[in-house]
Design an enzyme around this catalytic site. Sequence first.
Site, mmCIF file in Angstrom:
data_model
loop_
_atom_site.group_PDB
_atom_site.id
_atom_site.type_symbol
_atom_site.label_atom_id
_atom_site.label_comp_id
_atom_site.label_asym_id
_atom_site.label_seq_id
_atom_site.Cartn_x
_atom_site.Cartn_y
_atom_site.Cartn_z
ATOM 1 N N GLU A 297 0.833 -1.210 0.000
ATOM 2 C CA GLU A 297 0.000 0.000 0.000
ATOM 3 C C GLU A 297 0.868 1.261 0.000
ATOM 4 O OE1 GLU A 297 -3.188 -0.162 -0.599
ATOM 5 O OE2 GLU A 297 -2.930 -2.328 -0.563
ATOM 6 N N TRP A 300 1.844 1.747 -3.463
ATOM 7 C CA TRP A 300 0.768 2.375 -4.249
ATOM 8 C C TRP A 300 0.835 3.893 -4.088
ATOM 9 C CZ3 TRP A 300 -2.516 1.271 -8.013
ATOM 10 C CH2 TRP A 300 -2.885 -0.055 -8.249
ATOM 11 N N TRP A 328 -21.865 12.160 -18.702
ATOM 12 C CA TRP A 328 -22.349 11.952 -17.336
ATOM 13 C C TRP A 328 -23.724 12.585 -17.197
ATOM 14 C CZ3 TRP A 328 -19.353 8.468 -15.336
ATOM 15 C CH2 TRP A 328 -17.997 8.424 -15.693
ATOM 16 N N ASN A 366 -10.766 2.279 3.372
ATOM 17 C CA ASN A 366 -10.392 2.113 1.967
ATOM 18 C C ASN A 366 -11.418 1.309 1.165
ATOM 19 O OD1 ASN A 366 -8.556 2.165 -0.358
ATOM 20 N ND2 ASN A 366 -8.391 -0.032 0.059
ATOM 21 N N TRP A 384 -17.000 11.468 -12.078
ATOM 22 C CA TRP A 384 -16.092 11.140 -10.972
ATOM 23 C C TRP A 384 -15.448 12.379 -10.359
ATOM 24 C CZ3 TRP A 384 -10.916 12.433 -11.720
ATOM 25 C CH2 TRP A 384 -10.492 12.612 -13.040
ATOM 26 N N TRP A 407 -10.061 7.756 -7.478
ATOM 27 C CA TRP A 407 -11.278 8.049 -8.254
ATOM 28 C C TRP A 407 -11.160 7.566 -9.691
ATOM 29 C CZ3 TRP A 407 -16.102 9.095 -6.922
ATOM 30 C CH2 TRP A 407 -16.332 9.436 -5.595
HETATM 31 C C1 FAD Z 1 -11.720 6.898 -4.211
HETATM 32 C C2 FAD Z 1 -10.500 6.854 -3.325
HETATM 33 C C3 FAD Z 1 -9.974 8.033 -2.816
HETATM 34 C C4 FAD Z 1 -8.839 8.009 -1.994
HETATM 35 N N1 FAD Z 1 -8.327 9.202 -1.514
HETATM 36 C C5 FAD Z 1 -7.217 9.198 -0.751
HETATM 37 C C6 FAD Z 1 -6.664 10.405 -0.270
HETATM 38 O O1 FAD Z 1 -7.151 11.499 -0.551
HETATM 39 N N2 FAD Z 1 -5.566 10.328 0.538
HETATM 40 C C7 FAD Z 1 -4.985 9.133 0.860
HETATM 41 O O2 FAD Z 1 -3.992 9.129 1.596
HETATM 42 N N3 FAD Z 1 -5.463 7.980 0.388
HETATM 43 C C8 FAD Z 1 -6.565 7.969 -0.395
HETATM 44 N N4 FAD Z 1 -7.073 6.776 -0.843
HETATM 45 C C9 FAD Z 1 -6.338 5.525 -0.564
HETATM 46 C C10 FAD Z 1 -6.749 4.781 0.727
HETATM 47 O O3 FAD Z 1 -8.139 4.634 0.774
HETATM 48 C C11 FAD Z 1 -6.280 5.481 1.994
HETATM 49 O O4 FAD Z 1 -4.913 5.793 1.899
HETATM 50 C C12 FAD Z 1 -6.470 4.608 3.226
HETATM 51 O O5 FAD Z 1 -7.817 4.261 3.363
HETATM 52 C C13 FAD Z 1 -6.003 5.363 4.459
HETATM 53 O O6 FAD Z 1 -6.205 4.617 5.602
HETATM 54 P P1 FAD Z 1 -4.993 3.989 6.427
HETATM 55 O O7 FAD Z 1 -3.954 4.999 6.676
HETATM 56 O O8 FAD Z 1 -5.602 3.326 7.610
HETATM 57 O O9 FAD Z 1 -4.459 2.924 5.375
HETATM 58 P P2 FAD Z 1 -3.511 1.638 5.510
HETATM 59 O O10 FAD Z 1 -4.271 0.501 4.968
HETATM 60 O O11 FAD Z 1 -2.930 1.507 6.859
HETATM 61 O O12 FAD Z 1 -2.360 1.960 4.443
HETATM 62 C C14 FAD Z 1 -1.133 2.574 4.800
HETATM 63 C C15 FAD Z 1 -0.871 3.775 3.931
HETATM 64 O O13 FAD Z 1 -0.689 3.394 2.585
HETATM 65 C C16 FAD Z 1 -1.177 4.414 1.725
HETATM 66 N N5 FAD Z 1 -2.237 3.844 0.887
HETATM 67 C C17 FAD Z 1 -3.076 2.857 1.221
HETATM 68 N N6 FAD Z 1 -3.881 2.561 0.179
HETATM 69 C C18 FAD Z 1 -3.544 3.410 -0.814
HETATM 70 C C19 FAD Z 1 -4.002 3.608 -2.129
HETATM 71 N N7 FAD Z 1 -4.973 2.851 -2.665
HETATM 72 N N8 FAD Z 1 -3.439 4.589 -2.858
HETATM 73 C C20 FAD Z 1 -2.446 5.348 -2.370
HETATM 74 N N9 FAD Z 1 -1.958 5.201 -1.125
HETATM 75 C C21 FAD Z 1 -2.500 4.240 -0.353
HETATM 76 C C22 FAD Z 1 -1.739 5.511 2.606
HETATM 77 O O14 FAD Z 1 -0.767 6.510 2.740
HETATM 78 C C23 FAD Z 1 -2.003 4.776 3.911
HETATM 79 O O15 FAD Z 1 -1.949 5.622 5.028
HETATM 80 C C24 FAD Z 1 -8.219 6.779 -1.678
HETATM 81 C C25 FAD Z 1 -8.768 5.593 -2.191
HETATM 82 C C26 FAD Z 1 -9.894 5.627 -3.006
HETATM 83 C C27 FAD Z 1 -10.454 4.342 -3.527
#
Ligand code: FAD
Length: 503
Positions: A297, A300, A328, A366, A384, A407
């Site tokens: 993650e 990513w 849309w 997420n 979107w 998105w």
């Molecule tokens: C539509 C959509 C919008 C999102 N918008 C954001 C946003 O504005 N900011 C954001 O930080 N994340 C975003 N995410 C990614 C992800 O949902 C969040 O990072 C995550 O839910 C944060 O929770 P956590 O810190 O507990 O994640 P954990 O599961 O603990 O992950 C650890 C870290 O990995 C990174 N990460 C995890 N998943 C992703 C991902 N898919 N893409 C990029 N980085 C990721 C984040 O920095 C996160 O803190 C988005 C995902 C979707 C589907």
Amino acid sequence: MWFRRDLRTSDNAALFHALKSCRRVWCVFVFDTAILDPLPRADRRVEFIRESLVDLNGQLRALGQAHGRDRVQLLVCHGEAVPSVVQVARHLHAQAVFANHDDEPASLVRDAQARGELAHHGIMFHTFKDHVIFERQEVLTQQGRPFGVFTPYKNAWFKQLTDFHLQAYPTHKYALALAPPPMKPAFEGTSTTTPEGVWRQHWLPDGIPSLAQLGFENTNLPTLRLLPGSAGAATLLEDFLHRMEHYGQARDFPAIKGPSYLSVHLRFGTVSIRLLARTAYTMHLQGIPGAMAWLNELIWRDFYHQIMANHPRAMSHAFKPEYDAIHWEKGKHAEALFAAWREGRTGYPLVDAAMAQINQTGYMHNRLRMVVASFLVKDLGVDWRWGERYFADNLNDFDLAANNGGWQWASSSGCDAQPYFRIFNPVSQSEKFDGEGRFIRRYLPALAGLTNKAIHAPWLAGPVELASAGIELGRHYPWPVVDHAQAREKTLQRYAVVKKPLA
Ligand SMILES: Cc1cc2nc3c(=O)[nH]c(=O)nc-3n(C[C@H](O)[C@H](O)[C@H](O)COP(=O)(O)OP(=O)(O)OC[C@H]3O[C@@H](n4cnc5c(N)ncnc54)[C@H](O)[C@@H]3O)c2cc1C
């Protein structure tokens, strides 16, 4: 040292280079009115930043004191970023300004302007990678092009990784250079007229301004147990380390404490990405399950940041240009559907509970981000970009690169996105990831009395069951705003414009 999205002293690249190469270093943060002015007056992020600066100030003071330096403090300005920084640098007779990279398109414009104006006064501007492990064009395909697909990117990322990339910058070793500010700020409370209008610029001498001084109100942040600053990040990380081994299984279920909740700290740099990636990698090598899934993650996150740096156009357009041809929904009907989505009134419990989560806390799990994004785009037919904007306004962890990536993944227009014909069914997602309805009940107490089976689709429940749960549809909880099966067909037609003509 100009702090921006890196609000910590430990393992901070720019701060390290400043302390190592300069005799005296002052630390500055600007509450940038260009960013703050358009925000609503109650914004959890402003409060989070403000509280994190209090923490940062404490770190600076402690570092200074450990080296026999009293009165070290963060200098805080409230004004437009570039004029503020230039004025402070000139006032302090600084030879150079140090900062960490910020690759958002608007930030690149700001930094180019800062570089030019500082140069005009004979002041250097040095910037460093800090926010990600690999940035910009550091990881490229064999043809020397940026990656557009995650898995080969990840493989190349690992191939390139060395100990150096995960090592911390030992800022504390050089903290002797931290300098106390001059006794009196030169321009406290002044305002200057520029061709663009009047801008405020204050150097706030008494430490960190209150929210009220910044023109903001308190939010519910203190009730969310979202502790700000590096101290808050350390608490969350400590808690997560015990759960890391379950991350792989637990991360998809919003009712349980599966993920780390560190995203807001990564966003504002109150924790170092190198510390997190190093921790995950080490735990993986020790055989802890879940550590690699979590590191994935973090990669990513790097991936989306390099997409932003290499394809800034994708921040406002579909990454795959043919997706900009999609029609849309528009007009009053679309506005009404969008309002139902925003306010959690779609009639699909998991979607509505997720929207209640973001509205009440500024966080969304997420799995739910994927579900509600897919629902807005592929069930309601709404652009979107509308949803992206709503997330940008409401997520504590809003990050342009990750939000845009998420998105565009959901709308299928992004790089390595899900194919357009794959459409989440909001009811089966609910049954699969919130089987017992625990998350739904937490955020939609009106539905608490329904059985675990009925809670995912109340309109399918019999009248007796609804009555015994005290629910009258249309009164206590809405009827669904769309029929998923019909919406699915409509979406497939809507997306037909992106189908490549058969050769
Ligand atoms: C539509 C959509 C919008 C999102 N918008 C954001 C946003 O504005 N900011 C954001 O930080 N994340 C975003 N995410 C990614 C992800 O949902 C969040 O990072 C995550 O839910 C944060 O929770 P956590 O810190 O507990 O994640 P954990 O599961 O603990 O992950 C650890 C870290 O990995 C990174 N990460 C995890 N998943 C992703 C991902 N898919 N893409 C990029 N980085 C990721 C984040 O920095 C996160 O803190 C988005 C995902 C979707 C589907």
